[in-house]
Design an enzyme around this catalytic site. Structure first.
Site, PDB file in Angstrom:
ATOM      1  N   ASP A  78       0.144 -16.110  12.877  1.00  0.00           N
ATOM      2  CA  ASP A  78      -1.226 -16.558  13.129  1.00  0.00           C
ATOM      3  C   ASP A  78      -2.150 -16.127  11.981  1.00  0.00           C
ATOM      4  O   ASP A  78      -1.719 -15.516  10.995  1.00  0.00           O
ATOM      5  CB  ASP A  78      -1.679 -15.968  14.466  1.00  0.00           C
ATOM      6  CG  ASP A  78      -2.880 -16.685  15.074  1.00  0.00           C
ATOM      7  OD1 ASP A  78      -3.425 -17.624  14.451  1.00  0.00           O
ATOM      8  OD2 ASP A  78      -3.279 -16.298  16.192  1.00  0.00           O
ATOM      9  N   PHE A  90       0.861  -1.183   0.000  1.00  0.00           N
ATOM     10  CA  PHE A  90       0.000   0.000   0.000  1.00  0.00           C
ATOM     11  C   PHE A  90       0.897   1.232   0.000  1.00  0.00           C
ATOM     12  O   PHE A  90       1.288   1.738   1.051  1.00  0.00           O
ATOM     13  CB  PHE A  90      -0.901  -0.034   1.237  1.00  0.00           C
ATOM     14  CG  PHE A  90      -2.009   0.987   1.226  1.00  0.00           C
ATOM     15  CD1 PHE A  90      -3.108   0.803   0.418  1.00  0.00           C
ATOM     16  CD2 PHE A  90      -1.939   2.117   2.031  1.00  0.00           C
ATOM     17  CE1 PHE A  90      -4.148   1.732   0.409  1.00  0.00           C
ATOM     18  CE2 PHE A  90      -2.968   3.048   2.033  1.00  0.00           C
ATOM     19  CZ  PHE A  90      -4.073   2.856   1.222  1.00  0.00           C
ATOM     20  N   HIS A 118       4.790  -3.861   2.971  1.00  0.00           N
ATOM     21  CA  HIS A 118       5.964  -3.952   2.079  1.00  0.00           C
ATOM     22  C   HIS A 118       7.240  -3.524   2.808  1.00  0.00           C
ATOM     23  O   HIS A 118       7.224  -2.687   3.704  1.00  0.00           O
ATOM     24  CB  HIS A 118       5.754  -3.138   0.807  1.00  0.00           C
ATOM     25  CG  HIS A 118       5.429  -1.687   1.022  1.00  0.00           C
ATOM     26  ND1 HIS A 118       5.017  -0.865   0.000  1.00  0.00           N
ATOM     27  CD2 HIS A 118       5.447  -0.903   2.123  1.00  0.00           C
ATOM     28  CE1 HIS A 118       4.814   0.342   0.459  1.00  0.00           C
ATOM     29  NE2 HIS A 118       5.062   0.353   1.747  1.00  0.00           N
TER      30      HIS A 118
END
Length: 220
Positions: free
Chosen positions: A128, A78, A135
């Site tokens: 988990d 993002f 990134h």
């Protein structure tokens, strides 16, 4: 289904409905579940088990890993900026994600590929379900990330770091080795000393407990 240029070891098992794209390498004793897509030039090490509906792109997976259902690895991170005209423009996301050996990644977790350095998960780390790793993140060996952890881009974590459930880590933060963070904590600056931390912002655990006790007394 697999491309003719893909290299698949004879001992690997590819379930019906899985897709292996061109140039990919699938090692010995690997299992790839139905609905999984192995993108072009992806490498999967030997004895790795991949669940259903996993998406692998722009990445390498080490030996003896377990990738649970719905995991996405190697998609764009993002990254955006505002140009001179006020438009939101996407930053290039052209590098890879590297998963070490003996790593386990829980269902529906996402690991983005890098933009200025490869995203890396160290050997023997365990992740988990529903974990987001942005990134350029580098995570050391033998780390444990509990459910709903969110790690923003360009974070660097040492070895033997444990993040409790719903811990958040802001971008460009460094966490040294042998740090443990209590559930729902938020790391807003570098942690330079090993130990236990908690709270928002995260502080040494004893300080956080004093804050909680003081607040409780104030409310009485």
């Amino acid at each position: 289904m697999f491309h003719k240029s893909a290299s698949i070891d004879p001992t690997a098992s590819i379930d019906f409905g899985a897709v292996v794209h061109s140039g990919s390498f699938v090692g010995g004793n690997v299992h790839v579940g139905s609905g999984t897509v192995v993108g072009p030039n992806v490498t999967i090490g030997q004895s790795t088990k991949i669940g259903y509906n996993v998406a692998l792109a722009n990445c390498t997976i080490g030996d003896s890993c377990v990738i649970h259902h719905g995991v996405c690895i190697g998609q764009d991170g993002f990254g955006f900026f505002m140009d001179e005209n006020g438009a939101v423009v996407k930053k290039p996301q052209a590098l890879k994600a590297h998963i070490g050996n003996n790593v386990e990644i829980g269902a529906s977790s996402c690991i983005d590929r890098g933009s200025w350095r490869d995203t890396t998960i160290g050997d023997h780390s365990k992740i988990d379900n529903l974990v987001q790793i942005g990134h350029n993140v580098v995570i050391g060996k033998c780390c444990m990330l509990c459910g709903q952890v969110g790690i923003a881009g360009s974070v660097t974590m040492g070895d033997y770091v444990t993040l409790g459930g719903r811990v958040g880590v802001r971008d460009h933060v460094t966490i040294v080795s042998k740090v443990r963070l209590a559930a729902a904590s938020c790391v807003t600056k570098d942690i330079t000393k090993p130990g236990d931390y908690g709270g928002f912002p995260a502080v040494p655990i004893r300080e956080w407990r004093r804050q909680v006790a003081s607040r409780s007394q104030t409310l009485k």
